[in-house]
Design an enzyme around this catalytic site. Structure first.
Site, PDB file in Angstrom:
ATOM      1  CB  VAL A 143      18.238 -10.782   1.644  1.00 24.93           C
ATOM      2  CG1 VAL A 143      19.430 -10.767   2.580  1.00 24.93           C
ATOM      3  CG2 VAL A 143      17.965  -9.387   1.091  1.00 24.93           C
TER       4      VAL A 143
ATOM      5  CG  ASP B  76      -3.979  -2.432  -8.288  1.00 22.84           C
ATOM      6  OD1 ASP B  76      -4.512  -2.206  -7.182  1.00 22.84           O
ATOM      7  OD2 ASP B  76      -3.532  -1.533  -9.020  1.00 22.84           O
TER       8      ASP B  76
ATOM      9  NE  ARG C  44       0.176   1.286  -2.071  1.00 24.08           N
ATOM     10  CZ  ARG C  44       0.192   2.401  -2.817  1.00 24.08           C
ATOM     11  NH1 ARG C  44      -0.748   2.609  -3.703  1.00 24.08           N
ATOM     12  NH2 ARG C  44       1.133   3.274  -2.678  1.00 24.08           N
TER      13      ARG C  44
END
Ligand code: F6P
Length: 327
Positions: free
Chosen positions: A28, A132, A260
């Site tokens: 952005v 991962d 996560r």
């Protein structure tokens, strides 16, 4: 320089990874820097197909560099695997007048991106976003460093109980098809054994290791099991070991999605920031169907097709080292 890129769409796709927000922020902000309008596409390809998107400006990405997850959300989208789904998505991109896309995700997301480009021609640059670390074209993926540090923190705590009760802990970490998290965190926590899909370590060999350690006076241990290991998950491995060594006191911990989440580490914030800028600059330079990555501390661009067709393996040398020093 490609002046036709005036409006870029950005999305996060697949499993969320800490640092995706830092990557979004960098995309952005660099769009703003280069006078390009930026559109945030919500919920990955699912949102793209529904036209769920809005302009995302400089101040919309304030205070997100330190936040886990992805503020524009993510998805795994079955419909996008089919040409009809991609045509529907492209129609929405046209409605919004998007000239190019930045896709933050993993192999599945890039396979979809490649197809979208082949069928509809929109330029696309990818950023490696997955805990991962199983992507060709970058030494590390966004989220991997944070995830491994989360594992280390959890295993260090489990070790307190393991020691206090003379127990063997089997700790399952993420990695459906790959053992990067298992190997790195196993090495860093001094695990007695690391079971991962890319290296064969049978239950018999594991039992020999545990017996050898017991004989040398070790009464507690950590065994790290990648979820994709051929022997099964941590519960299965623990059960099989117990059949050979019924006297052992074993416990199983599946760390799951805790890996996560959380605030990204310095390494992930910096990686995502560098790659977010690299992606916008690549599009401005007329590149498409590439992933921006960092190899040996330098930004490199790898064709998307090479990224998702090349299988990467955790370091054999690290595995060897872990075997030598896990005694
Ligand atoms: O790809 C990242 C990952 O966390 C894998 O390690 C794991 O197998 C998978 O996602 C879990 O996916 P979901 O959150 O969709 O269950």
């Amino acid at each position: 320089m490609n002046d036709t890129i005036r409006k870029i769409g950005v999305l996060t796709s697949g499993g969320d990874a800490p640092g995706m927000n830092a990557g979004l922020r960098a995309v952005v902000r660099s769009c703003h820097y280069y006078n390009i309008e930026c559109i945030g596409i919500r919920r990955g390809y699912a949102g793209m197909m529904e036209g769920d998107m809005d302009p995302i400006g400089l101040r919309d990405v304030n205070r997100i560099i330190n936040r886990g997850g992805t503020i524009i959300q993510s998805s795994r989208c079955e419909a996008f695997r089919h040409p009809e789904g991609r045509s529907k998505a492209f129609a929405k991109l046209q409605e919004w007048g998007l000239d190019a896309l930045v896709i933050i995700g993993g192999n599945g997301s890039f396979a979809g991106a490649q197809k979208l480009n082949e069928e509809h021609g929109i330029p696309i640059v990818g950023l490696p976003g997955t805990i991962d670390n199983d992507l060709y074209g970058s030494d590390y993926t966004i989220g991997f460093d944070t995830a491994t540090n989360t594992v280390i923190d959890a295993v260090d705590k489990l070790r307190d109980t393991a020691r206090s009760h003379d127990r063997i802990f089997f700790v399952e970490v993420m990695g459906r098809d790959s053992g990067f998290i298992a190997l790195k965190s196993g090495l860093a926590t001094g695990a007695i054994a690391i079971l991962l899909p890319e290296e064969d370590l049978s239950i018999d060999e594991l039992v020999v290791l545990l017996e050898r350690n017991a004989a040398s006076g070790k009464t507690s241990s950590i065994v790290i099991v990648a979820e994709g290991d051929a022997n099964g998950g941590a519960f299965t491995v623990a059960e099989k070991v117990k059949r050979h060594m019924p006297h052992l006191e074993t416990r199983v911990t599946v760390l799951g999605h805790i890996q996560r989440g959380g605030s990204p580490t310095c390494a992930d914030r910096v990686l995502a920031s560098r790659l977010g800028v690299a992606a916008v600059e690549a599009l401005r330079n007329g590149m498409t169907n590439v992933m921006a990555g960092i190899i040996n501390d330098e930004v490199v661009y790898t064709p998307l097709e090479e990224v998702f067709t090349t299988v990467v393996r955790p370091s054999a040398e690290e595995f060897r080292v872990s075997k030598i020093i896990s005694i």
